[in-house]
Design a protein around this motif. Structure first.
Motif, PDB file in Angstrom:
ATOM      1  N   VAL A 416       0.835  -1.205   0.000  1.00 14.77           N
ATOM      2  CA  VAL A 416       0.000   0.000   0.000  1.00 14.77           C
ATOM      3  C   VAL A 416       0.872   1.258   0.000  1.00 14.77           C
ATOM      4  O   VAL A 416       2.062   1.193   0.315  1.00 14.77           O
ATOM      5  N   ASN A 417       0.255   2.361  -0.361  1.00 18.61           N
ATOM      6  CA  ASN A 417       0.882   3.658  -0.166  1.00 18.61           C
ATOM      7  C   ASN A 417       0.757   3.970   1.324  1.00 18.61           C
ATOM      8  O   ASN A 417      -0.345   4.072   1.849  1.00 18.61           O
ATOM      9  N   GLU A 418       1.881   4.118   2.027  1.00 17.91           N
ATOM     10  CA  GLU A 418       1.802   4.186   3.486  1.00 17.91           C
ATOM     11  C   GLU A 418       1.157   5.449   4.024  1.00 17.91           C
ATOM     12  O   GLU A 418       0.786   5.519   5.193  1.00 17.91           O
ATOM     13  N   ASP A 419       1.019   6.450   3.164  1.00 17.18           N
ATOM     14  CA  ASP A 419       0.362   7.672   3.627  1.00 17.18           C
ATOM     15  C   ASP A 419      -1.152   7.566   3.567  1.00 17.18           C
ATOM     16  O   ASP A 419      -1.864   8.246   4.279  1.00 17.18           O
ATOM     17  N   SER A 420      -1.641   6.696   2.662  1.00 18.23           N
ATOM     18  CA  SER A 420      -3.096   6.637   2.471  1.00 18.23           C
ATOM     19  C   SER A 420      -3.668   5.247   2.691  1.00 18.23           C
ATOM     20  O   SER A 420      -4.873   5.082   2.763  1.00 18.23           O
ATOM     21  N   MET A 421      -2.790   4.253   2.764  1.00 22.89           N
ATOM     22  CA  MET A 421      -3.203   2.846   2.867  1.00 22.89           C
ATOM     23  C   MET A 421      -3.926   2.369   1.600  1.00 22.89           C
ATOM     24  O   MET A 421      -4.595   1.335   1.627  1.00 22.89           O
ATOM     25  N   GLU A 422      -3.785   3.093   0.509  1.00 22.83           N
ATOM     26  CA  GLU A 422      -4.420   2.656  -0.730  1.00 22.83           C
ATOM     27  C   GLU A 422      -3.521   1.647  -1.435  1.00 22.83           C
ATOM     28  O   GLU A 422      -2.305   1.799  -1.462  1.00 22.83           O
ATOM     29  N   THR A 423      -4.132   0.589  -1.986  1.00 19.38           N
ATOM     30  CA  THR A 423      -3.363  -0.411  -2.714  1.00 19.38           C
ATOM     31  C   THR A 423      -3.141   0.086  -4.134  1.00 19.38           C
ATOM     32  O   THR A 423      -3.501   1.206  -4.474  1.00 19.38           O
ATOM     33  N   LYS A 424      -2.583  -0.790  -4.969  1.00 24.72           N
ATOM     34  CA  LYS A 424      -2.347  -0.400  -6.361  1.00 24.72           C
ATOM     35  C   LYS A 424      -3.651  -0.280  -7.142  1.00 24.72           C
ATOM     36  O   LYS A 424      -3.673   0.218  -8.251  1.00 24.72           O
ATOM     37  N   ILE A 425      -4.744  -0.797  -6.578  1.00 26.15           N
ATOM     38  CA  ILE A 425      -6.031  -0.669  -7.256  1.00 26.15           C
ATOM     39  C   ILE A 425      -6.768   0.533  -6.675  1.00 26.15           C
ATOM     40  O   ILE A 425      -7.011   0.574  -5.470  1.00 26.15           O
ATOM     41  N   ASP A 433      -2.718  -6.627   9.852  1.00 27.49           N
ATOM     42  CA  ASP A 433      -1.728  -7.691   9.654  1.00 27.49           C
ATOM     43  C   ASP A 433      -1.530  -8.069   8.186  1.00 27.49           C
ATOM     44  O   ASP A 433      -0.467  -8.552   7.807  1.00 27.49           O
ATOM     45  N   VAL A 434      -2.544  -7.861   7.332  1.00 27.64           N
ATOM     46  CA  VAL A 434      -2.406  -8.256   5.930  1.00 27.64           C
ATOM     47  C   VAL A 434      -1.398  -7.358   5.207  1.00 27.64           C
ATOM     48  O   VAL A 434      -0.845  -7.721   4.173  1.00 27.64           O
ATOM     49  N   VAL A 435      -1.129  -6.189   5.784  1.00 29.82           N
ATOM     50  CA  VAL A 435      -0.140  -5.277   5.204  1.00 29.82           C
ATOM     51  C   VAL A 435       1.179  -5.370   5.972  1.00 29.82           C
ATOM     52  O   VAL A 435       2.254  -5.478   5.389  1.00 29.82           O
ATOM     53  N   SER A 436       1.107  -5.375   7.311  1.00 29.83           N
ATOM     54  CA  SER A 436       2.319  -5.306   8.127  1.00 29.83           C
ATOM     55  C   SER A 436       2.914  -6.678   8.411  1.00 29.83           C
ATOM     56  O   SER A 436       4.048  -6.779   8.831  1.00 29.83           O
ATOM     57  N   GLY A 437       2.163  -7.744   8.158  1.00 29.00           N
ATOM     58  CA  GLY A 437       2.534  -9.047   8.699  1.00 29.00           C
ATOM     59  C   GLY A 437       2.068  -9.060  10.145  1.00 29.00           C
ATOM     60  O   GLY A 437       1.702  -8.005  10.685  1.00 29.00           O
ATOM     61  N   ALA A 438       2.084 -10.227  10.787  1.00 29.17           N
ATOM     62  CA  ALA A 438       1.528 -10.349  12.137  1.00 29.17           C
ATOM     63  C   ALA A 438       2.121  -9.289  13.056  1.00 29.17           C
ATOM     64  O   ALA A 438       3.335  -9.205  13.219  1.00 29.17           O
ATOM     65  N   ALA A 439       1.256  -8.441  13.649  1.00 31.40           N
ATOM     66  CA  ALA A 439       1.735  -7.360  14.514  1.00 31.40           C
ATOM     67  C   ALA A 439       0.849  -7.272  15.750  1.00 31.40           C
ATOM     68  O   ALA A 439       0.678  -8.260  16.450  1.00 31.40           O
ATOM     69  N   THR A 440       0.274  -6.097  16.014  1.00 29.96           N
ATOM     70  CA  THR A 440      -0.525  -5.941  17.237  1.00 29.96           C
ATOM     71  C   THR A 440      -1.912  -5.393  16.920  1.00 29.96           C
ATOM     72  O   THR A 440      -2.156  -4.840  15.863  1.00 29.96           O
ATOM     73  N   VAL A 441      -2.796  -5.550  17.886  1.00 31.25           N
ATOM     74  CA  VAL A 441      -4.163  -5.049  17.789  1.00 31.25           C
ATOM     75  C   VAL A 441      -4.136  -3.551  17.509  1.00 31.25           C
ATOM     76  O   VAL A 441      -4.796  -3.047  16.605  1.00 31.25           O
TER      77      VAL A 441
END
Ligand SMILES: Cc1cc2nc3c(=O)[nH]c(=O)nc-3n(C[C@H](O)[C@H](O)[C@H](O)COP(=O)(O)OP(=O)(O)OC[C@H]3O[C@@H](n4cnc5c(N)ncnc54)[C@H](O)[C@@H]3O)c2cc1C
Ligand code: FES
Lengths: 467, 271
Positions: A416-425, A433-441
């Protein structure tokens, strides 16, 4: 120098009692304790604590309300920013976030912000009712995939802004890891459902049993008229060791073990229909939160001995210190610098033991990290009836595989674009977690907050609504 | 809630139900399954879909009443509902035109096989079919299956109808050259079929149903060894190359909870 009063302790169930039940270990503050703890807050003119909170909870304000005895208002204050306070008060690593910044912490104990957050939200749950909120619909239609902390945060924030949100959840219950992973004794499921109900009360529709990628694709959601989509599908695919014998009967992934225990309530079998089999000797491979949860569940399910088997040393364990302490108190045994190399079964295909090798830590490499290396000839075996593999999870690939144009890393996480969380679509956002890998709540919730902001902007400009 | 709109008994302990689930019906293809949970305290378990009707918005499920959950399911009547139903899960069967194909079905899975056959027939395949069961009274959907078959055989373990045992499969494999074999049925039957077709080198698609919990790749309970690698039946399958599957491991894993199931049954029937 005046002495700083120390933190008010939180009562907990005694270890020898609690290993026999799935009730909550930490009992929580009563009003008296909460008042005493809150009174330690200096109400700094420039509060540092808030800077440590990924969802910007107004910490000094809510603590002030507690001091004044306005517990329900305190909870409402938190909910302005955080839709899941009873969850966060229980499972957030506050010691690394808000509490780390507390100025009291320089010379003594920081304010127990998490415990106070928990107190306020528990009080609210007990003494007030969720009221259906009337929010004027004036935005767009949003589809949120996954009902974990990331998805719930996006949904709540966008609903508050007047968008019509539908959450699609693959399982039969909403909450993500909060429901299926984190055990009842750390986070009662009733509390998770109460927080889900709150999100519901904002007008969010939750469709269970809906696996996106199978039931409908991202494209089909757009065809159905959704203006923007958020993917918060988490990291639910269990990693295995890929060593011989891993498919023997008695070897579980931590996810299977925890889903059976927590989501399906196998600890109440046969009242509940889902079974689980736990032998006398249990070995959990890994040393993160998931491993601690598995080892502690195993004890409560009747294991006589529950061991953590970890290839690095005590200081390298990724689990929260509090969870390690809880585990130790309960009698979990730790085998450090030990790496499994194969599982050995009997003639009927049941696990009997695991062969391990001792490890040593290398000298720090250029990044300062000490890699574990096997010590040749140090193989030995540990007798086990049950093994639980808790060495991490990766994103579930179903959506990635069924969505053209969605870019992913080689670990399967969505780019994703880390400023907006928008994917390439365009119009498709992702976080947690789907973006960062397993992390925290809380990091999943932070990502959700950010995504909600940009989705709001996206929808407004798409619909030509001027701000 | 997913309402049962039609129910019939196909044999003494085999039931067919049609369930209202429009979104699922719209997407269902042969080879896929649903995970259902009947009541609040119920377990999640998979059933292969044996038909879908997009116009009516229903899917068809055929199951044998063998454990507590399937017996509970069999007790639900028309107008009653299943609490949770997620699907369609798993990958659909590749139903292209292979040429000459052999379809071997056993037990309750004959329904799901028939669903495959209909679509395979539509793709232009010439279909030889073998339908089997333990005994005559457990044979289901024979007439329907015959309709979609160019050659048709029946077999029972005890010889009470058609040929006895599965041995004669060898004869059929000798008589006719097949381009592909599909099999659905008890795992032990799929194992034997795969062994036979392997010696004739005919590509064989099996459809596996190991123990499952979520059905979406989260737990790994459904893992099977295929060609020396571990695969999750729910996301990588449930169709696999039968010549690569480690059937002995699969059969062993499927028995893991037998003791618990016995406890559940004893307590259930005791009520
Ligand atoms: C056992 C365990 C203990 C943990 N303990 C802690 C802790 O103490 N403190 C802490 O901060 N963090 C902890 N974590 C980590 C934390 O739970 C996760 O980082 C967090 O839940 C991630 O949130 P998420 O919303 O991204 O995803 P998740 O919580 O994983 O939610 C994703 C949801 O999406 C659903 N989904 C997936 N694919 C699809 C699809 N195709 N269609 C529809 N729905 C789909 C899933 O079923 C799931 O409900 C723990 C994790 C585990 C596993
Ligand atoms: S059923 Fe859980 S991963 Fe397949």
């Amino acid at each position: 120098m005046t002495a700083i009063k120390s933190q008010v302790d939180m009562p907990r169930q005694e270890p020898n009692e609690r290993i026999k039940n799935f009730d909550e270990v930490a009992i929580g503050y009563n009003a008296e304790m909460a008042l005493e703890e809150a009174s330690r807050c200096l109400n700094c003119p420039k509060p540092q604590c808030v800077k440590g909170c990924p969802v910007e909870v107004p910490i000094p304000e809510f603590i002030k309300l507690i001091k004044e005895g306005n517990y329900i208002s305190a909870a409402k204050k938190i909910k302005e920013k955080n839709s899941l306070p009873a969850v966060c008060g229980r499972v957030c690593p506050q010691e690394d976030q808000c509490q780390k910044n507390c100025v009291l912490g320089i010379r003594g104990d920081p304010i127990a912000i998490g415990r106070l957050e928990r107190f306020a939200s528990d009080w609210e749950r007990k003494y007030s009712k969720i009221e259906k909120q009337e929010i004027q619909f004036k935005g767009g239609r949003v589809a949120v995939i996954g009902s974990g902390p990331a998805g719930l945060t996006v949904a709540a924030d966008l609903a508050k802004l007047g968008h019509k949100v539908t959450i699609f959840e693959s399982l039969h219950a909403a909450g993500g890891v909060l429901m299926y992973g984190i055990p009842e004794f750390r986070l009662p499921k009733e509390i998770v459902q109460y927080e889900v109900e709150y999100v519901n009360s904002l007008g969010v529709e939750i469709k269970l049993d809906s696996t996106i990628g199978r039931l409908a694709t991202i494209q089909e959601l757009f065809d159905d008229g959704y203006d923007a989509i958020f993917i918060g599908s988490g990291a639910g695919l269990p990693n295995f060791l890929i060593i011989p014998g891993e498919n023997l009967k008695g070897v579980y992934s931590a996810n299977e073990f925890l889903i059976r225990t927590n989501l399906m309530k196998a600890y109440k079998f046969p009242e509940y229909d889902t079974p689980i089999r736990v032998g006398k000797r249990v070995g959990v491979i890994g040393a993160g939160n998931v491993a601690m949860d598995s080892a502690r569940c195993a004890l409560r399910l009747g294991a006589e001995q529950s061991n953590i088997i970890y290839r690095r040393g005590r200081d390298e364990m990724p689990a929260r210190i509090e969870e390690v302490e809880n585990a130790e108190e309960e009698g979990i045994h730790f085998e450090f610098l030990t790496n499994p190399i194969r599982f050995i079964g009997n003639s009927r295909g049941f696990l009997e033991k695991v062969e391990c090798i001792h490890m040593k830590l290398s000298e720090p490499d250029s990044s300062g990290r000490r890699r574990p290396e096997p010590i040749p000839g140090s193989e030995f075996t540990i007798e086990l009836d049950t093994a639980i593999i808790a060495i991490g999870q990766s994103p579930n690939p179903i959506i990635q595989q069924t969505t053209q144009g969605l870019e992913t890393t080689r670990h399967g996480t969505i780019i994703v674009n880390e400023d907006s969380m928008e994917t390439k679509i365009p119009g498709v956002f992702a976080g947690g977690d789907v973006v960062s890998g397993a992390a925290t709540v809380i990091s999943a919730m932070g990502a959700g907050k950010l995504a909600a902001k940009s989705m709001h902007q996206y929808i407004l400009s798409k619909k030509g609504i001027l701000q | 809630m997913y309402e049962i709109v039609h129910k019939e008994a196909l044999s003494p302990n085999i039931k067919l139900i049609e369930v209202k689930a429009p979104a699922v019906a719209k997407k269902t293809k042969p080879g896929q399954f649903v995970i259902i949970r009947i009541h609040e305290k119920g377990e999640r378990f998979p059933i292969t879909i044996s038909n879908s009707n997009k116009d009516e918005g229903t899917i068809q499920l055929i199951f044998a009443e063998v454990g507590k959950s399937s017996i509970l399911l069999g007790k639900l009547n028309e107008g009653e509902s299943i609490l949770n139903l997620a699907g369609p899960l798993g990958n659909a069967t590749d139903t292209k035109d292979y040429g000459n194909i052999l379809c071997v079905g056993g037990g309750v899975m004959v329904g799901a096989l028939l669903f495959q056959m209909k679509v395979l027939k539509g793709s232009g395949n010439n279909i030889t079919t073998i339908i089997g069961a333990r005994s005559k009274d457990r044979l289901i959907l024979i007439d329907e299956a015959r309709k979609y078959s160019d050659d048709f055989y029946v077999a029972t373990d005890d010889g009470s109808e058609g040929r006895q045992g599965i041995e004669f499969l060898k004869e059929i494999l000798q008589q006719k050259r097949f381009d592909h074999v599909f099999t659905m049925g008890p795992t032990s039957m799929q194992k034997i079929v795969s062994e036979y077709t392997k010696s004739y080198n005919i590509p064989t698609t099996v459809n596996l149903f190991p123990i499952m919990v979520d059905g979406t790749g989260m737990c790994g309970a459904c893992r099977v060894t295929v060609g020396n690698t571990t695969r999750f039946a729910c996301v990588h399958g449930p169709d696999f190359d039968g010549h690569q599957v480690d059937f002995d491991e699969l059969i062993s894993r499927m028995r893991f909870y037998n003791p618990n199931e016995k406890i559940a049954m004893v307590l259930y029937e005791g009520v």
